[in-house]
Write a protein that holds these residues in place. Structure first.
Motif: not given
Length: 346
Positions: A19-24, A35-54
């Motif tokens: 994903a992109y940061t605000t600074e591209k 605490g950092t915001q990340y954006y979709c490379p395709d549509c520019g929407s704000l993204l959510i970071r996900k991670a887990g054991s699976l």
């Protein structure tokens, strides 16, 4: 019923590893910071970071976001295979990149190495969208390499979608690539005979050889020999008679065309019923091609023109986006010459 669990597959279809940061700056989900915001490379929407054991770390759209650039969605299988492919490629070539947007084309391949664009396809895709992406790569000088995930890999049959991913070359014949977590596989010398599909298969275990070595492999194995005999003619006539008796739509269309010419599907020249190496492309329409070959005194351009007109009137489209139809027609023409000569000595 647990409503939350029911909706998980829908909410998590729009996933990506970068994903992109605000600074591209393009950032891998593994290296994302809180605490950092990340954006979709395709549509520019704000993204959510996900991670887990699976799940491997990834970015995702919110449930309410619709990203047209990611319209096919990304499954967990897709994410894992991209990561595996990337790590495999990086072993010998640091030029491999994940999910890099192209400057000269509004597309973002799964992986990129200079002008080689790799697409790992794990879910269904509209024919128009696939054709658009393949054309985009070709027109902008990219070599595209499509690999099918577990659900799309060939089994005993080839669906219309699977055929659309096929390629053709002299050494591999009709072929398509597959990928799993522990291998890349090549299904090659694909052909159709007696309503069944046959092919050879070659497997490269993951991390065994450089990725580009696999793509550039030249095979010396000859395609399976097709037997032209009186027995094969009789067998094909029996199959056609059975399909006619069942009023099978595709065969009935051929019979209707022949009827208008005062001909019958079961009473054509014997050589016309010989098996073909290219029935994978045209099935029963091969009979019409060979009949035109016989009628037009071997005038190739006239045969091709009339055959393509017949296909158009029957609303049968060329679905092989990565194969030039002209090349297959020329091979059919040469095959017809061989079959006609073979019939004279049987």
């Amino acid at each position: 019923m647990n409503i939350g669990l029911f909706f998980v597959p829908f909410f998590e279809v729009m996933r990506m590893l970068f994903a992109y940061t605000t600074e591209k700056q393009l950032v891998n989900a593994r290296n994302a910071t809180t605490g950092t915001q990340y954006y979709c490379p395709d549509c520019g929407s704000l993204l959510i970071r996900k991670a887990g054991s699976l799940l491997i770390p990834h970015f995702a759209h919110s449930a309410k976001e619709i990203c047209h650039g990611m319209s096919e969605g990304e499954t967990i299988e897709h994410l894992n295979l991209k990561q595996m492919f990337y790590q495999w490629g990086q072993q010998t070539d640091q030029q491999w990149q994940l999910e890099t947007p192209l400057n000269d084309l509004a597309q973002r391949p799964d992986l990129l190495n200079r002008k080689l664009a790799v697409e790992i396809q794990c879910s269904s895709l509209k024919s128009t969208r696939l054709a658009e992406r393949i054309k985009g790569y070709s027109q902008n000088g990219y070599q595209d390499w499509w690999l099918l995930g577990v659900k799309l890999r060939p089994n005993k049959k080839f669906t219309s979608l699977q055929k659309q991913f096929c390629s053709f070359s002299k050494d591999k014949g009709v072929h398509v690539w597959g990928i799993k977590k522990d291998e890349i596989s090549l299904f090659y010398h694909i052909y159709q005979q007696d309503q069944h599909y046959q092919y050879s298969k070659k497997i490269w275990p993951s991390y065994s050889v450089p990725i580009t070595t696999i793509l550039n492999t030249n095979l010396s194995e000859l395609p399976p020999k097709i037997i032209l005999s009186k027995q094969s003619v009789l067998a094909e006539k029996r199959r056609l008679a059975k399909r006619l008796s069942c009023s099978e739509p595709k065969v009935m269309k051929v019979q209707t065309y022949l009827y208008l010419q005062r001909r019958h599907l079961l009473y054509l020249s014997e050589w016309i019923y010989f098996p073909s190496r290219y029935s994978f492309f045209y099935q029963e329409d091969l009979l019409i091609f060979r009949l035109l070959f016989q009628q037009e005194a071997k005038n190739a351009d006239t045969i091709f023109k009339k055959f393509l007109y017949y296909r158009e009137t029957m609303q049968r489209k060329w679905i092989f986006h990565r194969i030039e139809e002209r090349e297959i027609l020329e091979r059919l023409y040469l095959e017809a010459i061989f079959c006609q000569r073979k019939a004279k000595i049987l």
